[in-house]
Design a protein around this motif. Structure first.
Motif, PDB file in Angstrom:
ATOM      1  N   VAL A 186       0.864  -1.186   0.000  1.00  0.00           N
ATOM      2  CA  VAL A 186       0.000   0.000   0.000  1.00  0.00           C
ATOM      3  C   VAL A 186       0.894   1.226   0.000  1.00  0.00           C
ATOM      4  CG1 VAL A 186      -1.747   1.298   1.270  1.00  0.00           C
ATOM      5  CG2 VAL A 186      -1.844  -1.200   1.227  1.00  0.00           C
ATOM      6  N   THR A 187       0.660   2.142  -0.936  1.00  0.00           N
ATOM      7  CA  THR A 187       1.476   3.353  -1.006  1.00  0.00           C
ATOM      8  C   THR A 187       0.956   4.400  -0.026  1.00  0.00           C
ATOM      9  OG1 THR A 187       0.113   4.386  -2.716  1.00  0.00           O
ATOM     10  CG2 THR A 187       1.880   2.901  -3.461  1.00  0.00           C
ATOM     11  N   SER A 188       1.782   5.388   0.240  1.00  0.00           N
ATOM     12  CA  SER A 188       1.373   6.497   1.114  1.00  0.00           C
ATOM     13  C   SER A 188       0.215   7.262   0.490  1.00  0.00           C
ATOM     14  CB  SER A 188       2.556   7.434   1.364  1.00  0.00           C
ATOM     15  OG  SER A 188       3.597   6.758   2.035  1.00  0.00           O
ATOM     16  N   LEU A 189       0.228   7.367  -0.849  1.00  0.00           N
ATOM     17  CA  LEU A 189      -0.861   8.057  -1.539  1.00  0.00           C
ATOM     18  C   LEU A 189      -2.183   7.327  -1.316  1.00  0.00           C
ATOM     19  CD1 LEU A 189      -1.717  10.323  -3.494  1.00  0.00           C
ATOM     20  CD2 LEU A 189      -1.225   8.747  -5.384  1.00  0.00           C
ATOM     21  N   GLU A 190      -2.163   5.984  -1.403  1.00  0.00           N
ATOM     22  CA  GLU A 190      -3.376   5.199  -1.176  1.00  0.00           C
ATOM     23  C   GLU A 190      -3.855   5.321   0.268  1.00  0.00           C
ATOM     24  OE1 GLU A 190      -2.964   1.434  -4.242  1.00  0.00           O
ATOM     25  OE2 GLU A 190      -1.607   1.556  -2.529  1.00  0.00           O
ATOM     26  N   ALA A 191      -2.921   5.322   1.196  1.00  0.00           N
ATOM     27  CA  ALA A 191      -3.285   5.454   2.613  1.00  0.00           C
ATOM     28  C   ALA A 191      -3.956   6.791   2.871  1.00  0.00           C
ATOM     29  CB  ALA A 191      -2.047   5.297   3.485  1.00  0.00           C
ATOM     30  N   ASN A 192      -3.409   7.861   2.298  1.00  0.00           N
ATOM     31  CA  ASN A 192      -4.007   9.194   2.494  1.00  0.00           C
ATOM     32  C   ASN A 192      -5.364   9.300   1.808  1.00  0.00           C
ATOM     33  OD1 ASN A 192      -2.255  11.349   3.932  1.00  0.00           O
ATOM     34  ND2 ASN A 192      -0.767  10.156   2.742  1.00  0.00           N
ATOM     35  N   ALA A 652     -10.570  16.587   5.716  1.00  0.00           N
ATOM     36  CA  ALA A 652     -10.166  15.728   6.826  1.00  0.00           C
ATOM     37  C   ALA A 652      -8.879  16.258   7.437  1.00  0.00           C
ATOM     38  CB  ALA A 652      -9.962  14.304   6.330  1.00  0.00           C
ATOM     39  N   SER A 653      -8.710  16.020   8.717  1.00  0.00           N
ATOM     40  CA  SER A 653      -7.457  16.391   9.371  1.00  0.00           C
ATOM     41  C   SER A 653      -6.326  15.562   8.780  1.00  0.00           C
ATOM     42  CB  SER A 653      -7.563  16.142  10.876  1.00  0.00           C
ATOM     43  OG  SER A 653      -7.861  14.781  11.128  1.00  0.00           O
ATOM     44  N   PRO A 654      -5.091  16.055   8.818  1.00  0.00           N
ATOM     45  CA  PRO A 654      -3.962  15.300   8.249  1.00  0.00           C
ATOM     46  C   PRO A 654      -3.849  13.916   8.891  1.00  0.00           C
ATOM     47  CG  PRO A 654      -3.295  17.536   8.792  1.00  0.00           C
ATOM     48  CD  PRO A 654      -4.662  17.352   9.372  1.00  0.00           C
ATOM     49  N   LEU A 655      -3.432  12.954   8.098  1.00  0.00           N
ATOM     50  CA  LEU A 655      -3.267  11.591   8.592  1.00  0.00           C
ATOM     51  C   LEU A 655      -2.127  11.562   9.610  1.00  0.00           C
ATOM     52  CD1 LEU A 655      -3.999   8.597   8.447  1.00  0.00           C
ATOM     53  CD2 LEU A 655      -2.503   8.382   6.462  1.00  0.00           C
ATOM     54  N   ALA A 656      -2.438  11.166  10.840  1.00  0.00           N
ATOM     55  CA  ALA A 656      -1.458  11.231  11.936  1.00  0.00           C
ATOM     56  C   ALA A 656      -0.393  10.157  11.816  1.00  0.00           C
ATOM     57  CB  ALA A 656      -2.187  11.114  13.280  1.00  0.00           C
ATOM     58  N   ASN A 657      -0.790   8.954  11.422  1.00  0.00           N
ATOM     59  CA  ASN A 657       0.158   7.835  11.387  1.00  0.00           C
ATOM     60  C   ASN A 657      -0.013   7.087  10.072  1.00  0.00           C
ATOM     61  OD1 ASN A 657       1.661   5.485  11.787  1.00  0.00           O
ATOM     62  ND2 ASN A 657       1.221   5.450  13.987  1.00  0.00           N
ATOM     63  N   THR A 658       0.757   7.501   9.077  1.00  0.00           N
ATOM     64  CA  THR A 658       0.638   6.893   7.746  1.00  0.00           C
ATOM     65  C   THR A 658       1.012   5.413   7.777  1.00  0.00           C
ATOM     66  OG1 THR A 658       1.213   9.015   6.744  1.00  0.00           O
ATOM     67  CG2 THR A 658       1.365   7.077   5.335  1.00  0.00           C
ATOM     68  N   PHE A 659       2.052   5.062   8.542  1.00  0.00           N
ATOM     69  CA  PHE A 659       2.500   3.670   8.608  1.00  0.00           C
ATOM     70  C   PHE A 659       1.393   2.763   9.143  1.00  0.00           C
ATOM     71  CE2 PHE A 659       4.347   0.126  11.011  1.00  0.00           C
ATOM     72  CZ  PHE A 659       5.074  -0.500   9.999  1.00  0.00           C
TER      73      PHE A 659
END
Length: 695
Positions: A186-192, A652-659
């Motif tokens: 899963v990429t960071s872009l997909e997570a966000n 949405a608020s920024p993603l706190a924990n992308t990992f």
């Protein structure tokens, strides 16, 4: 003679050819299995590998026994269908995955297998069998001892071979699963993006006209309407497997009022005899339809109404007959005991086959029992005489609860007291049991139980069969509906029945009907009156739906509501377009149509429900892709047509924990990928399913 002389060579070759054929055919016939019959015993083939009924049936039976233990009861057609389906799916998985493992080079080495059986990383299967229940530690000495005994014990060797095969199979699957899981990410872009979909909010105004506002009878559908909808939605009409539809008339043979009275009178008579019976176990064995063990039972073992009474009354009490479910029941309380919840015991298992038969084995058991009672060392005797894997531990079986041992063994272990030595015969041999510690105490009741089902009399069944047979003799494929209407019989439709389905609504035990249906042609009457548990059936095969994308004529009847909504959508869109002409605002358009503008707040993309309206995936998707303060074009939804205006988005608020987000998503992605990979292998494999000929 000249003719024969000139053609002698041809005649000789022909004679030799006939002799060879005769020899082959004669050999096959004499063996009792002609070669042309081989294909008649094939349940199916998977990627070119034939599966014979002889190898498939035991697997079905094994599944059926497991289901009976898991779900209880005596089974039935539905449970048998489950067992057949499970066995078939296992065959598919075994064959196509084994081929894939070899193709990918996935294997289990001898070193790995040794490690999984007796090394540092013992398989959970081995650990479960050789873990000391008292200490919770793995008994490695017992594993080694059992493996050594397997060299001279064919039965134990077979058990180890089965366990080894299962360990190897599970390890291969784990490696394959790991390979698939490691191939996705899963990429960071997909997570966000996932975070935004679940937390970004939209507020909007919406106007909608539901399809239900237009009467169905005002919409005239044309062939062009059906064709247009069908061509636009062809993917929806993919049929994953062949199915068939039937119509049938059920001639019910349910018990009549007279049948019920007769059974009640019979039970009253039996009750009078039962009360004074001197041999309760024999009486219930002869007269009861349901056989309940004549032994001490725990609470909850019987029908709830009977159970509550027998556990609250003293020995000698009699209750019944009472009618619950679909049967009359009565019971006599024969004895009451308080028995332990769990027991620690040891045993010596004797194998009669190795001792010359039952009689010599029983004689040895008696001698060993006498020896132990006179002070002999039970543990040492177990090491010498027991053929069980527990012999290395002096026969110690640890602590076990009810339901963990076979019936006779459990009865002996739980009915005695600490220090007792008992003998029990089971399918495994003769057990000499030494009862150790006992834990807990629960009331158990010995009950003589008698039950008679409320069944239809032969007179009732004959009357139902006569009606069914008369109808069958008169009906044909062309007059089924008409004749049923003439006699006021209800025609029931059973649609989309698959070949191995174990149930049909309204019918009990319909397998023969389904089998014959799969051997018939579309539109044919099925060739017999079918006896079900609940009556007799006369049936007709109405439709065959093959695997693949179904043609329009096969789905036309079913898609009529959707086609009608599609036509209604065009009518509603015209209304909206007319009301919005001249750049009218949303409020002006709504006013022209006599509608109101509904304000909607806090909708998220991941949950596409418009509050107070319905779930509308397409509409909510369009809303999240729209500009603020711009009136949309009419959008055709599932339940109506919609026009909206986005008022604003709350980011949405920024993603706190992308990992962490990526890890959570990866679990779902891995599971879907694994399922998709297996489905792709299954779709690619050539599978021929002939099970309907056998089950």
């Amino acid at each position: 003679m000249t003719f024969l002389r000139n053609r002698a060579g041809y005649i000789l070759i022909g004679a030799i050819g006939l002799a060879i054929v005769a020899f082959l055919v004669g050999d096959a016939v004499s063996a009792g299995s002609p070669f042309w019959n081989a294909s008649q015993r094939v349940v199916g083939s998977i990627d070119g590998e034939d599966i014979s009924i002889d190898e498939f049936s035991p697997k079905v039976q094994q599944n059926l026994e497991q289901f009976k233990q898991q779900y209880g009861g005596l089974g039935g057609s539905q449970m048998e269908a489950m067992a057949v389906e499970n066995a078939w799916n296992n065959e598919i998985a075994e064959i196509i995955l084994t081929k894939e493992f070899k193709k990918l080079g996935i294997q289990v080495s001898d070193e790995e297998l040794f490690d999984l059986i007796q090394g540092k990383n013992v398989s959970p299967l081995v650990a479960q069998a050789f873990t000391n229940p008292q200490t919770g530690t793995l008994d490695r000495a017992a594993i080694i001892n059992s493996l050594k005994q397997a060299d001279s014990n064919p039965e134990l060797a077979a058990q180890w071979e089965m366990m080894q095969n299962e360990i190897e199979r599970q390890t291969l699957q784990q490696k394959y699963t790991k390979l698939i899981s490691n191939s996705v990410f899963v990429t960071s872009l997909e997570a966000n993006e996932e975070h935004q979909n679940r937390n970004k909010l939209v507020n909007f105004d919406i106007v909608n006209i539901a399809y239900s506002t237009i009467p169905d009878n005002s919409v005239k559908l044309t062939d062009a309407d059906y064709t247009a909808y069908y061509n636009a939605n062809k993917a929806r009409f993919y049929n994953p497997s062949e199915n068939r539809s039937f119509e049938f008339v059920l001639f019910n043979s349910a018990p009549s009022k007279e049948d019920s009275i007769a059974v009640k009178q019979s039970m009253d008579k039996l009750a009078a005899e039962f009360r004074t019976s001197s041999n309760d176990s024999l009486f219930v064995a002869v007269n009861s339809d349901v056989k309940v063990p004549y032994t001490y039972l725990g609470k909850g073992s019987l029908d709830a109404q009977i159970d509550s009474v027998v556990f609250a009354t003293p020995v000698g009490s009699f209750y019944g007959p009472v009618f619950t479910g679909n049967s009359y029941k009565m019971a006599k309380v024969v004895g009451v005991q308080y028995q332990p919840d769990s027991v620690q015991a040891s045993h010596i298992l004797l194998d009669p086959a190795k001792l010359g038969g039952i009689a010599p084995a029983q004689k040895l058991a008696d001698s060993l029992t006498k020896l132990v009672k006179n002070g002999g060392n039970f543990a040492e005797l177990a090491k010498i005489h027991s053929v069980d894997g527990s012999s290395a531990k002096g026969g110690d079986l640890g602590v076990f609860g009810r339901g963990q041992m076979v019936g006779p063994f459990e009865e002996a272990a739980f009915s005695g007291k600490t220090g007792d030595i008992k003998i029990a015969n089971t399918q495994f041999g003769i057990h000499i049991i030494k009862i150790g510690k006992q834990f807990g105490s629960n009331k158990r009741v010995k009950v003589a139980y008698l039950e008679k089902g409320l069944g239809a009399s032969s007179k009732t069944q004959s009357a139902a069969y006569k009606l069914a047979n008369n109808f069958f003799n008169e009906v044909n494929a062309n007059n089924f509906q008409e004749l049923a209407k003439k006699y006021n019989y209800k025609v029931v439709k059973a649609e989309y029945i698959t070949s191995m389905q174990g149930f049909v609504n309204g019918l009990a035990n319909p397998r023969q009907l389904i089998r014959d249906g799969y051997a018939a042609k579309e539109g044919e009457m099925l060739g017999q009156v079918y006896q079900m548990d609940n009556g007799y059936v006369v049936a007709k095969l109405t439709e065959v739906s093959p695997k693949g994308i179904l043609p329009l004529e096969k789905v036309k009847k079913n898609i009529e509501p959707m086609v009608r909504n599609s036509v209604k959508a065009k009518m509603i869109i015209e209304k909206f377009n007319s009301a919005m002409a001249g750049n009218a605002s949303l409020e002006q358009a709504a006013q022209k149509l006599g509608l109101v503008v509904n304000p909607i707040e806090n909708v998220v993309f991941a949950n596409p429900i418009i509050p107070g309206v319905a779930q509308e995936n397409k509409v909510v998707g369009a809303i999240f892709g729209s500009q603020v303060n711009k009136v949309s074009q009419p959008i055709e939804g599932e339940n109506g047509v919609y026009v909206f205006r986005v008022k604003g988005f709350n980011a949405a608020s920024p993603l706190a924990n992308t990992f962490k987000q990526k890890q959570e998503m990866l679990v779902g992605v891995s599971q879907r990928t694994l399922g998709g990979a297996y489905q792709a292998l299954q779709d690619k494999a050539e599978i021929k399913d002939n099970r309907v000929k056998f089950y």
